[in-house]
Design an enzyme around this catalytic site. Structure first.
Site, PDB file in Angstrom:
ATOM      1  CG  ASN A  77      19.470  -1.966 -10.748  1.00 47.32           C
ATOM      2  OD1 ASN A  77      20.007  -2.838 -11.430  1.00 47.32           O
ATOM      3  ND2 ASN A  77      18.193  -2.030 -10.402  1.00 47.32           N
ATOM      4  CG  ASN A 154       9.021  -3.485  -8.778  1.00 47.34           C
ATOM      5  OD1 ASN A 154       8.193  -2.587  -8.659  1.00 47.34           O
ATOM      6  ND2 ASN A 154      10.031  -3.414  -9.645  1.00 47.34           N
ATOM      7  CG  HIS A 167      15.071  -5.433  -3.816  1.00 54.66           C
ATOM      8  ND1 HIS A 167      14.563  -6.704  -3.989  1.00 54.66           N
ATOM      9  CD2 HIS A 167      14.983  -4.838  -5.036  1.00 54.66           C
ATOM     10  CE1 HIS A 167      14.191  -6.864  -5.247  1.00 54.66           C
ATOM     11  NE2 HIS A 167      14.432  -5.748  -5.910  1.00 54.66           N
ATOM     12  CB  CYS A 197      -3.649  21.030  -0.011  1.00 55.83           C
ATOM     13  SG  CYS A 197      -3.023  19.363  -0.325  1.00 55.83           S
ATOM     14  CG  HIS A 295      -0.553  16.432   1.171  1.00 58.37           C
ATOM     15  ND1 HIS A 295      -1.516  17.064   1.918  1.00 58.37           N
ATOM     16  CD2 HIS A 295      -0.108  15.400   1.944  1.00 58.37           C
ATOM     17  CE1 HIS A 295      -1.655  16.451   3.093  1.00 58.37           C
ATOM     18  NE2 HIS A 295      -0.816  15.429   3.127  1.00 58.37           N
ATOM     19  CG  PHE A 310     -10.933  -0.961 -21.335  1.00 64.15           C
ATOM     20  CD1 PHE A 310     -11.572  -0.268 -22.358  1.00 64.15           C
ATOM     21  CD2 PHE A 310     -11.143  -0.558 -20.031  1.00 64.15           C
ATOM     22  CE1 PHE A 310     -12.421   0.798 -22.073  1.00 64.15           C
ATOM     23  CE2 PHE A 310     -11.992   0.506 -19.734  1.00 64.15           C
ATOM     24  CZ  PHE A 310     -12.622   1.186 -20.762  1.00 64.15           C
ATOM     25  CD  GLU A 311      -7.782  -2.387 -17.614  1.00 66.59           C
ATOM     26  OE1 GLU A 311      -7.605  -3.042 -18.672  1.00 66.59           O
ATOM     27  OE2 GLU A 311      -8.589  -2.745 -16.743  1.00 66.59           O
TER      28      GLU A 311
END
Lengths: 334, 334
Positions: A77, A154, A167, A197, A295, A310-311
């Site tokens: 990058n 992204n 990309h 698992c 896994h 809130f998040e």
């Protein structure tokens, strides 16, 4: 030089990377034009000199590095969040702990053509992208400073992209990130309680119930998770237990790439080509003790809602679309 | 009816709230017009009938509820993420756990006037907003189903707002959110190791070092945290140890409100009126055992960057502005 700093309350690490400030879009709220002009795109074939030198590429034999003729190309990058050279030099001052921002930050250019995208690439070309990811993980694992490698994508401005040429990216970090630590703890707790698992058990229960499943292939199951954080969040999980993505055979990668393409095309059809992120969750590397239970899976998150106070405050997510409804809406497009 | 679901790997809870799907902006990627017309704004004075009935208000004595004449007004959210009526009814199916989406979701309307905003309200009016928050927390704490109350604000579209009339919100949840659990664990670990409150020690070290401090009042210190996740992230912390916001006296609230206004106006000046979130971190309520060690604070997060795949995958944040630089840029505007 960037720096890793630890929050003394939560224990989370952040990367303070002021070098990236030379990209004003990283902290200015003004609108940003995602680069859509082919003639100035550093990722297009013919413009190889505009990127750092390649660390991996697939091209016809005999052609020189950093020139045309490739199908997939990996470069450092240009604005890395972490730098490859140097020692971690952990230090502390009172209750604060930090270390130098050592790591790797690479870009996987998915196609030489500007307008290609992962969803509609040929299955072979998409397999090349994930073969590149596997080879880069295997190579970077040789660097004992690194403990985790996050492969992610992204796509679209809302999902954090600054260039629209298709990309993905990878970042190798010198500590195991907290989300992985949480997951590792979850695997360990479940194994102690149930002798199995947790993700194998999730796969079994999803197959039994069926209401959240999009489709299956010979090696993968694609479903909306029971506790999806985001509308249309989708997991791609190998049905045979496997800790690490980079252990995948060529055949497994080919099936994975076919399956992912099918899921991404359903998003395009039903959600009208949404911005999205994907994150590959795989086992940490260079663990000191025995390899912990894990896994691997790929989480795909269309960016249809905004994360708000809130998040941020609670870590609780509010999801306005139930995973069962999302599965029902996506299935006809498969 | 919404539902709380637990992710079996990470243990995080999500709120699946399909009722909110009637607001298309919650899951569609199409652009949304934040309501900017006064005549159709349900939060403006005179339009009280367009909201659910008020649960708290400050208005001249003798004036009737749900009519004009108020300075601050609290109503239930018309599109609540959690509903107030009913029992939790926890249930499980195989490895999945869920409960009904019981909680409270309220809106604190900060002013009767559409164009007022928290930063430029009078100090008295801003104190009224936080007095309303305190009174609502105290009232909701009487409901033994609730374990945490998150007060937060989303201002501007990028920060998740859907209405631009100045408002904050609160959500009461029936479980302690993971971010609080992490913080409580951090306080406990630090206390065992050092015999002190970690946030008291942070305040002491910030005062000693000075490089991240914006300013202090008689009761609060305002600074950029050492491990800031976001550019210009700002913490407002009471300098005397106090677990819970709702224990604040009128005098403390008045000082807090003055201090917050000064910080928000510095953001407006230096960052050109950015979208932002704030979250109030305070002690959980209705804890079964002795009250755990905690120290409340307000975190303010201007929304200047986008969260992307790396952050979703790892929980690691990349911050392009060092907190020391941010403090230096904000200080002249104070």
């Amino acid at each position: 030089m960037s720096e890793l700093r630890r929050d003394p309350i939560s224990g989370r690490w952040v990367i303070i990377a002021p070098d990236r400030g030379s990209r004003p879009q990283d902290y200015e709220s003004s609108s940003v034009n995602v680069n859509s002009k082919k003639d100035s795109c550093p990722f297009c074939e013919g413009n190889e000199s505009e990127t750092p030198p390649e660390v991996y590429a697939e091209r016809a034999e005999g052609l020189p590095a950093d020139g045309p003729g490739w199908t997939v190309r990996v470069v450092s990058n240009k604005y890395p969040a972490l730098q490859i050279e140097g020692d971690l030099d952990p230090s502390s001052s009172g209750i604060y702990h930090s270390m130098r921002g050592i790591g790797a930050h690479e870009v996987l250019i998915e196609s030489p053509r500007h307008d290609d995208e992962l969803a509609t690439l040929s299955d072979d070309a998409r397999t090349g992208v994930f073969r590149a990811a596997r080879e880069r993980i295997l190579d970077l694992t040789g660097d004992r400073r690194f403990r985790y490698i996050q492969v992610f994508k992204n796509r679209g401005f809302e999902a954090g992209a600054t260039l629209d040429h298709g990309h993905s990216q990878l970042i190798a970090t010198p500590t195991v990130p907290r989300r992985l630590d949480e997951a590792l703890a979850g695997f360990a707790i479940h194994e102690r309680a149930n002798g199995a698992c947790v993700l194998c058990q999730i796969v079994k229960q999803e197959r039994d119930e069926g209401s959240r499943i999009l489709f299956e292939s010979s090696e993968f199951v694609v479903f909306q998770p029971f506790a999806a954080r985001f509308p249309f969040e989708t997991w791609v999980v190998p049905t045979r237990h496997a800790a690490a993505f980079e252990d995948a055979s060529d055949e497994l990668l080919a099936d994975f790439s076919r399956v992912l393409g099918r899921a991404l095309r359903a998003f395009r059809n039903v959600l009208e080509d949404p911005p999205y992120n994907f994150v590959l969750h795989t086992a940490p590397i260079n663990e000191p003790g025995p390899r912990p239970l894990f896994h691997w899976k790929l989480e795909v998150m269309p960016k249809l809602s905004r994360v708000a106070g809130f998040e941020w405050g609670t870590g609780f997510y509010i999801n306005a679309v139930s995973p069962e409804d999302a599965a029902a809406r996506l299935r006809p497009a498969l």
